[in-house]
Structure formats: structure tokens, C-alpha cells
Design a protein around this motif. Sequence first.
Motif, PDB file in Angstrom:
ATOM      1  N   LEU A 134       0.872  -1.177   0.000  1.00  0.00           N
ATOM      2  CA  LEU A 134       0.000   0.000   0.000  1.00  0.00           C
ATOM      3  C   LEU A 134       0.913   1.233   0.000  1.00  0.00           C
ATOM      4  O   LEU A 134       1.369   1.668   1.039  1.00  0.00           O
ATOM      5  N   VAL A 138     -18.642   3.196   1.093  1.00  0.00           N
ATOM      6  CA  VAL A 138     -17.510   3.203   0.164  1.00  0.00           C
ATOM      7  C   VAL A 138     -16.411   4.096   0.713  1.00  0.00           C
ATOM      8  O   VAL A 138     -16.668   5.204   1.174  1.00  0.00           O
ATOM      9  N   MET A 139     -15.188   3.581   0.655  1.00  0.00           N
ATOM     10  CA  MET A 139     -14.044   4.356   1.124  1.00  0.00           C
ATOM     11  C   MET A 139     -13.048   4.577  -0.010  1.00  0.00           C
ATOM     12  O   MET A 139     -12.818   3.688  -0.823  1.00  0.00           O
ATOM     13  N   SER A 140     -12.459   5.773  -0.059  1.00  0.00           N
ATOM     14  CA  SER A 140     -11.405   6.048  -1.035  1.00  0.00           C
ATOM     15  C   SER A 140     -10.127   6.468  -0.337  1.00  0.00           C
ATOM     16  O   SER A 140     -10.166   7.159   0.683  1.00  0.00           O
ATOM     17  N   ILE A 141      -9.018   6.041  -0.916  1.00  0.00           N
ATOM     18  CA  ILE A 141      -7.703   6.427  -0.433  1.00  0.00           C
ATOM     19  C   ILE A 141      -7.101   7.354  -1.482  1.00  0.00           C
ATOM     20  O   ILE A 141      -6.937   6.951  -2.642  1.00  0.00           O
ATOM     21  N   LEU A 142      -6.834   8.580  -1.084  1.00  0.00           N
ATOM     22  CA  LEU A 142      -6.420   9.604  -2.044  1.00  0.00           C
ATOM     23  C   LEU A 142      -5.059  10.184  -1.670  1.00  0.00           C
ATOM     24  O   LEU A 142      -4.846  10.577  -0.535  1.00  0.00           O
ATOM     25  N   PRO A 143      -4.146  10.278  -2.612  1.00  0.00           N
ATOM     26  CA  PRO A 143      -2.887  10.980  -2.362  1.00  0.00           C
ATOM     27  C   PRO A 143      -3.145  12.496  -2.460  1.00  0.00           C
ATOM     28  O   PRO A 143      -3.784  12.960  -3.412  1.00  0.00           O
ATOM     29  N   ARG A 194     -13.564  13.550  -5.752  1.00  0.00           N
ATOM     30  CA  ARG A 194     -13.427  12.229  -5.142  1.00  0.00           C
ATOM     31  C   ARG A 194     -13.839  12.234  -3.673  1.00  0.00           C
ATOM     32  O   ARG A 194     -14.350  11.228  -3.162  1.00  0.00           O
ATOM     33  N   ALA A 225     -17.340   9.733  -1.934  1.00  0.00           N
ATOM     34  CA  ALA A 225     -17.138   8.601  -1.036  1.00  0.00           C
ATOM     35  C   ALA A 225     -17.736   8.867   0.340  1.00  0.00           C
ATOM     36  O   ALA A 225     -17.934  10.019   0.732  1.00  0.00           O
TER      37      ALA A 225
END
Lengths: 237, 237
Positions: free
Chosen positions: A106, A149-154, A165, A169
Motif C-alpha cells: 500500500l 464506500v471508502m477512497s484512499i487519495l494521495p 473524489r 465517497a
Amino acid sequence: METRGKLFGLGVGPGDPELLTLKAVRLIAESPVLAYPAPADGTDSMARAIAAPHIPPGKIEIVIETPMIPGNFPADTVYDRYAAEIAEHLSAGRDVAVLCEGDPFLYGSFMYLYSRLSATFETDVVPGVSSIVACAARAGQPLVSRNQVMSILPAPLDEDELRQRIQAADAVAIMKVGRHLAKVRRVLKDIGRLTGAVYIERATLADERVMPLADVEDATAPYFSMILVRTPEAVDA
Amino acid sequence: METRGKLFGLGVGPGDPELLTLKAVRLIAESPVLAYPAPADGTDSMARAIAAPHIPPGKIEIVIETPMIPGNFPADTVYDRYAAEIAEHLSAGRDVAVLCEGDPFLYGSFMYLYSRLSATFETDVVPGVSSIVACAARAGQPLVSRNQVMSILPAPLDEDELRQRIQAADAVAIMKVGRHLAKVRRVLKDIGRLTGAVYIERATLADERVMPLADVEDATAPYFSMILVRTPEAVDA
């Protein structure tokens, strides 16, 4: 006769040495060679510092010096060189354990060694506690439940993409905040989501900071920081 | 004088008992009371099974029976009742450790106890290795790198939403596959993403299955299964 060593990618977790898994601790003890990333400016390796209480004396250690230029990434040649150095140990029959902050797969740099070595050498990836779940635990804020719903964002994403985004989410973890702190705060304020956003710095370490993002007055954040955002509806009772 | 017990939410990881953290193992040993979810149909608790090698004899154990009705969720009254039972132990000065599959705050039912008890009793959430990073490790497939975006999607979402969200992210973990397996496969085929999708069942356990989703002929999947999808561009070298 198989005399080759085995390659291990070991997640060492977010910071607290007690958050290593039993498996990572055992493989650190058993592997004669340890490798870990460290900034090329000579500062200490975070991955090694996390694992330090579990490293017995007498190991061969390989410091993978990775230049961290904001917005850029280490050149392929850096990983070519270290993969070759690790391959020599593996070919000589020595197991090599690569220490990885959080989890190896990850946003971990281990994947650049994995892509170079796993076709040739037996490889085992040992998952670790990611900074995302560690930050949620320290903030006392559940991430997602039920059918959310989950988002992983840089954080380096541009403002429009971040805005879109985050709104799409139920929960968002914004990674790699660093010099993007002001931008992320601006985006969240624009969409009315600054309230409820939590800022976490150096989670599970002695100098950890956890606070509402709205109270953070810093212009920039360290690399090891994160922002967690949830929709108000996502908070389950 | 403070004589109250402390509440712990302990992530016990995805399945392999060696993927507990040192901290979880210590707190299991130190806590006189252990609680864990189990299906109301009398089948065993996965969380307890994972932690079993680390549970010394003589613990008080609370089985949190949770009816699992597809598409539904345990009624609030279930958690009201168990929260009250746990509160009695805490009030009597006994620490209570709640064992949670994976991580407590990522789709974990611990959050329903947390919301009922953490305002009254001192609470510590110990993050665990989530099934997502465990599945990626076992599949030998990195999740995201650099500035890529990842989404975590529950399979019960409807087809249109799944399609749209899968296309919008660099990498996707689809959780809670179960009886939604055929639907997810259909969606991925429709958008040309079946190739490269990986199916993982009971990751890190002895009867683990890891295979290309295209090769899975089952009509349904067990609850503990996941599908990982990455854009072709997301595969770093």
C-alpha cells in the motif's frame, strides 16, 4: 539442491514497535540480511527505527537510499542497483527481509524490489498494519461500515479531482499530506467538509498529534501525516 | 479512586494467528474478559479462532451473537444488550478486550460497541492487519503506488454503481463478495476488466484460495472472500 535464500517484504506497521506482527518479528530474527529505505539526505530510516527493538545484533544491513524529491519518485536505476545487491545475498543462500513502513503493498516502495526479484527468487510478502487503520484508531473515528464506500487519495492530486473524489465517497483517507496541507484544507472548506475532518501526524509514535483539521495552523505537514474525512451520515451509532 | 476497567478493541488480523500484533497478544493475555462476535447460528467465531493460540485459560468470555441476514444488519438492540454486559465488567474494574477480525474500524462490528461505551469508559483501539492488505500480499499483487487512487467497495452495491466506481479508481478492493459473486464478475466482464482481477478466499488460512477471477466457477463465494482489481496502467515496474 536449492540453496537460494528467500526474499521477505515485511510490513512493520505505522510506528509503534508493538504494532509489528509476530510473523514480522520472527522473520527479522531469522533473516541474516535486513534491507530498509532511508532518505538519501542521511536522516534515519523510519522503517528501521520502528523495527529497532526487534533487531538482534549481527545482521548484515542494506540501507536503500531513496532520494525524496517532492512530486518526483526515485529513479528506476536506484532500484535496479539495490535489487542487484539483494540478489547477490539471495543467490548466496542468505534470506533477505526488507522492512517496510506500514504495509509493503500500500504505497510501499517494496513493490519496486518485488517486481525486479519475485520472478527469480521465492518471495513472501507479510502484510502489516497500515497507517490508515492506525490513524483511524488513534483518532477514535471508525472508517466505514455496512455498505459504505471508502477512497484512499494521495494529497498531490489537483484540487478539482480531490473535491470530486471526496464528495463521491462515504469516507476518505488523504495520504502524503506534506506541502499539500493548505490545498486540502481549502478544498474541504469549499465543500463544507472541514468540520469533522481529522488531522493525524506520526500516528502511534510518542510525538503523535491528533486534532481537528480546522485547528491545524501549520502551513505544511510532515510526510507522515494523514487527513481522515467522513460524511456526517457515515457515522454509525 | 479510579477502579474502572478499560475497553480494548483489538484487531486480530485476517486469519493467520501469526498476523496478530505484539500489542494485541499482550492485551489478550492481560485482559480478564474477552468478547468476540459469532454468528447466531451457533457456528464458531472467526475472531476467536484466529486469536485462539494466544488465549490463556481462565478468561471470562462473552460471545456476541450477531444474526447475519444478507442485506440486513444486526439490530441495535443486540448491541445495546452486549454493551450493557460489557459495561458491567468495566464498572467492576475488569478490562475487556473485544476481538475483531482484521481491523476494528474497517467494516468492523466493534464500532457499534465503541459508539455505546467509549464516552463512559476509557477505550483503546489497537489497529490490525486488514484483509485488504493481506489479500494483496497473498495474491502477490501490489495495491497502489505513487499518486494512484484506491477504492474499497462492498459487493452489495448495485451494478451501475459498481461499474462506475471500478472505472474511476486505479485499484479496487471488492469486499463482502458472498452471493454477489456472479454480479461482480458480470460487471467486470462488461467493462473489460475481468482479466487481471484476482479472487482471494480465506486469505492467510490453511484452506486459502487465490486464483484469477476468470477461473472461478463457483456461483457464490463465502463471506470471507475478496476481489482485487487494478488498472493495467497501475502495475508499476
